[in-house]
Design a protein around this motif. Sequence first.
Motif, PDB file in Angstrom:
ATOM      1  N   LEU A 286       0.696  -1.401   0.141  1.00 44.88           N
ATOM      2  CA  LEU A 286       0.213   0.009   0.047  1.00 44.88           C
ATOM      3  C   LEU A 286       0.815   1.162  -0.016  1.00 44.88           C
ATOM      4  O   LEU A 286       0.375   2.325  -0.512  1.00 44.88           O
ATOM      5  CB  LEU A 286      -1.017  -0.022   1.223  1.00 44.88           C
ATOM      6  N   ARG A 287       1.982   1.162   0.645  1.00 47.09           N
ATOM      7  CA  ARG A 287       2.884   2.447   0.762  1.00 47.09           C
ATOM      8  C   ARG A 287       3.669   2.466  -0.895  1.00 47.09           C
ATOM      9  O   ARG A 287       3.778   3.528  -1.208  1.00 47.09           O
ATOM     10  CB  ARG A 287       4.090   2.053   1.583  1.00 47.09           C
ATOM     11  N   LEU A 288       3.829   1.402  -1.425  1.00 42.50           N
ATOM     12  CA  LEU A 288       4.183   1.350  -2.780  1.00 42.50           C
ATOM     13  C   LEU A 288       3.200   2.103  -3.748  1.00 42.50           C
ATOM     14  O   LEU A 288       3.358   2.843  -4.543  1.00 42.50           O
ATOM     15  CB  LEU A 288       4.393  -0.048  -3.387  1.00 42.50           C
ATOM     16  N   GLU A 289       1.905   1.900  -3.521  1.00 42.20           N
ATOM     17  CA  GLU A 289       0.664   2.410  -4.345  1.00 42.20           C
ATOM     18  C   GLU A 289       0.892   4.034  -4.212  1.00 42.20           C
ATOM     19  O   GLU A 289       0.409   4.573  -5.073  1.00 42.20           O
ATOM     20  CB  GLU A 289      -0.424   1.740  -3.692  1.00 42.20           C
ATOM     21  N   MET A 290       1.029   4.312  -3.002  1.00 40.54           N
ATOM     22  CA  MET A 290       1.104   5.760  -2.785  1.00 40.54           C
ATOM     23  C   MET A 290       2.239   6.586  -3.597  1.00 40.54           C
ATOM     24  O   MET A 290       2.276   7.597  -4.013  1.00 40.54           O
ATOM     25  CB  MET A 290       1.345   6.032  -1.145  1.00 40.54           C
ATOM     26  N   ARG A 291       3.517   5.911  -3.811  1.00 38.08           N
ATOM     27  CA  ARG A 291       4.467   6.451  -4.362  1.00 38.08           C
ATOM     28  C   ARG A 291       4.753   6.368  -5.802  1.00 38.08           C
ATOM     29  O   ARG A 291       5.366   6.733  -6.453  1.00 38.08           O
ATOM     30  CB  ARG A 291       6.084   6.265  -3.655  1.00 38.08           C
ATOM     31  N   VAL A 292       4.063   5.312  -6.561  1.00 34.44           N
ATOM     32  CA  VAL A 292       4.106   5.074  -7.946  1.00 34.44           C
ATOM     33  C   VAL A 292       2.864   5.525  -8.758  1.00 34.44           C
ATOM     34  O   VAL A 292       1.682   5.318  -8.487  1.00 34.44           O
ATOM     35  CB  VAL A 292       3.969   3.604  -8.264  1.00 34.44           C
ATOM     36  N   PRO A 293       3.033   6.573  -9.386  1.00 33.82           N
ATOM     37  CA  PRO A 293       1.917   7.219 -10.191  1.00 33.82           C
ATOM     38  C   PRO A 293       1.103   6.206 -10.942  1.00 33.82           C
ATOM     39  O   PRO A 293       1.868   5.308 -11.717  1.00 33.82           O
ATOM     40  CB  PRO A 293       2.610   8.385 -11.061  1.00 33.82           C
ATOM     41  N   GLY A 294      -0.298   6.320 -11.041  1.00 40.44           N
ATOM     42  CA  GLY A 294      -1.053   5.451 -11.707  1.00 40.44           C
ATOM     43  C   GLY A 294      -1.231   4.263 -11.330  1.00 40.44           C
ATOM     44  O   GLY A 294      -1.977   3.337 -11.903  1.00 40.44           O
ATOM     45  N   LEU A 295      -0.703   3.914 -10.021  1.00 40.41           N
ATOM     46  CA  LEU A 295      -0.814   2.277  -9.589  1.00 40.41           C
ATOM     47  C   LEU A 295      -2.001   2.417  -8.534  1.00 40.41           C
ATOM     48  O   LEU A 295      -2.159   2.874  -7.485  1.00 40.41           O
ATOM     49  CB  LEU A 295       0.330   1.948  -8.820  1.00 40.41           C
ATOM     50  N   THR A 296      -2.873   1.556  -8.702  1.00 43.55           N
ATOM     51  CA  THR A 296      -3.982   1.379  -7.965  1.00 43.55           C
ATOM     52  C   THR A 296      -4.163  -0.243  -7.714  1.00 43.55           C
ATOM     53  O   THR A 296      -4.158  -1.050  -8.615  1.00 43.55           O
ATOM     54  CB  THR A 296      -5.451   1.843  -8.329  1.00 43.55           C
ATOM     55  N   LEU A 297      -4.031  -0.579  -6.508  1.00 41.63           N
ATOM     56  CA  LEU A 297      -3.996  -2.068  -6.061  1.00 41.63           C
ATOM     57  C   LEU A 297      -4.832  -2.394  -4.988  1.00 41.63           C
ATOM     58  O   LEU A 297      -5.237  -1.718  -3.994  1.00 41.63           O
ATOM     59  CB  LEU A 297      -2.260  -2.607  -5.976  1.00 41.63           C
ATOM     60  N   THR A 298      -5.242  -3.602  -4.716  1.00 39.59           N
ATOM     61  CA  THR A 298      -5.786  -4.316  -3.695  1.00 39.59           C
ATOM     62  C   THR A 298      -5.023  -5.613  -3.085  1.00 39.59           C
ATOM     63  O   THR A 298      -4.625  -6.481  -4.139  1.00 39.59           O
ATOM     64  CB  THR A 298      -7.279  -4.738  -4.021  1.00 39.59           C
ATOM     65  N   VAL A 299      -4.926  -5.772  -1.862  1.00 40.25           N
ATOM     66  CA  VAL A 299      -4.136  -6.695  -1.442  1.00 40.25           C
ATOM     67  C   VAL A 299      -5.227  -7.813  -0.568  1.00 40.25           C
ATOM     68  O   VAL A 299      -5.806  -7.232   0.347  1.00 40.25           O
ATOM     69  CB  VAL A 299      -3.152  -6.694  -0.441  1.00 40.25           C
ATOM     70  N   GLY A 300      -5.606  -8.808  -1.330  1.00 37.66           N
ATOM     71  CA  GLY A 300      -7.033  -9.627  -0.868  1.00 37.66           C
ATOM     72  C   GLY A 300      -6.440 -10.232   0.525  1.00 37.66           C
ATOM     73  O   GLY A 300      -5.146 -10.584   0.744  1.00 37.66           O
ATOM     74  N   GLU A 301      -7.411 -10.535   1.302  1.00 35.87           N
ATOM     75  CA  GLU A 301      -7.345 -11.492   2.287  1.00 35.87           C
ATOM     76  C   GLU A 301      -6.508 -12.515   2.134  1.00 35.87           C
ATOM     77  O   GLU A 301      -6.945 -13.350   1.079  1.00 35.87           O
ATOM     78  CB  GLU A 301      -8.449 -11.525   3.189  1.00 35.87           C
ATOM     79  N   PRO A 302      -5.728 -13.233   2.971  1.00 37.44           N
ATOM     80  CA  PRO A 302      -5.380 -14.814   2.837  1.00 37.44           C
ATOM     81  C   PRO A 302      -6.400 -15.898   2.401  1.00 37.44           C
ATOM     82  O   PRO A 302      -7.485 -15.902   3.122  1.00 37.44           O
ATOM     83  CB  PRO A 302      -4.704 -15.195   3.901  1.00 37.44           C
ATOM     84  N   PHE A 303      -6.358 -16.676   1.208  1.00 33.45           N
ATOM     85  CA  PHE A 303      -7.537 -17.684   1.252  1.00 33.45           C
ATOM     86  C   PHE A 303      -6.950 -19.107   1.760  1.00 33.45           C
ATOM     87  O   PHE A 303      -7.752 -19.903   1.990  1.00 33.45           O
ATOM     88  CB  PHE A 303      -7.884 -17.738  -0.156  1.00 33.45           C
TER      89      PHE A 303
END
Length: 393
Positions: A286-303
Amino acid sequence: MMQVSIDPNEIEQVLRDLVAIPSVNPAFPGGSGEGAVGAYVKKYLSLQGIPCVEQEVEPGRSNVIGMLPGSAGGAALLFEAHMDTVQTSGMTIDPFAGKAANGRLYGRGACDTKGSLAGMLVAMSALRRSGLPLPVGVHLAAVVDEEYRYKGVSALAEAISSGRFDYSAAVVGEPTGLHRVVAHKGCVRFHIETRGIAGHSSAPANGNNAIERMVEVLNFLRTEIEPEYARMTHPLVGPPTHCISEISGGDAPNTIPGSCRITVDRRTIPGEEPMEVWRGLRDRLLRLEMRVPGLTLTVGEPFIIDYAMEVPADSRILRQLGRSVAKAANGKREYGAAYGTDASKLARVGVPSVVFGPGSIEQAHTDEESVELAEVTAAAAALVDLVLHYGED
């Protein structure tokens, strides 16, 4: 104390019977479940005069637990092996023929882990027929669902935690070549999804390519996360690892992909908690998402999560199983493994557990799966010796 011998012919017949019964996990193609193998185990134990109980895990899928009492009472010793196998697709031999050739028996599950189960069944039978008073009670748990979500051993662990069963230690059957696995890795598996803006591929600048954004994530995992593992090396199982095991993205060859998803399989080492590992990776992504322009990501709960395991070095089961194995086979040792087993769930509820059995992990799940019959006989002999000398320090 009189000698309790193991009949190699009985070993071969029981293993042949088990392999002939399909028990592909229902999560896999062609999976019929473990019910028929469970019925065989129950009938075999009953014919030997060994009482058993069924523990329903979910409808149509039950653990079968056979019980021999000890003369002194108290906590019992547990033998545990799973009944399910992986799929048979791609096999180049008849998966259920149970053909024996050149000292080996072939078929799906022969190695993983019906060889262990056969050895445990015959060991229980030999102990019962001997008529000897046993210094410790011994239970054999044939469990479901090891190959997918560990529901069988998890139900058993819950019963132990609630006080229904009391075990001083466990031997968990897996193909270890008669070596003793005293530590192994766990895992946490989860998805990461990147989201972009779909559009016509003739004008890529007008969209936001989710696959290209995923490349940023993959580079981050490779260049920033992976180098940290070497500093966390465990003396028996090595460093943590991760594997990008699946990837999917895009809708058509002429469309800018609006989403991309990967599966991460992160292997943990003893001392790591899977959910803490996941939360740490999630926060950094999520910190990577904040520093990379255009990056939007979701980290799913472990399955899927599983636990790493390490047997305390001073455990009685280590000493005594080591002595018993040395009587049945030469040159066997203790080591750590990169894969996971049911043992970690038992260890989590206070049962020191060693992974031990006939066969090579390199044979597991293969298209010509097989196990050496002499190893199955030696495994059964070691288990009998372990029971008869349990408590002798």
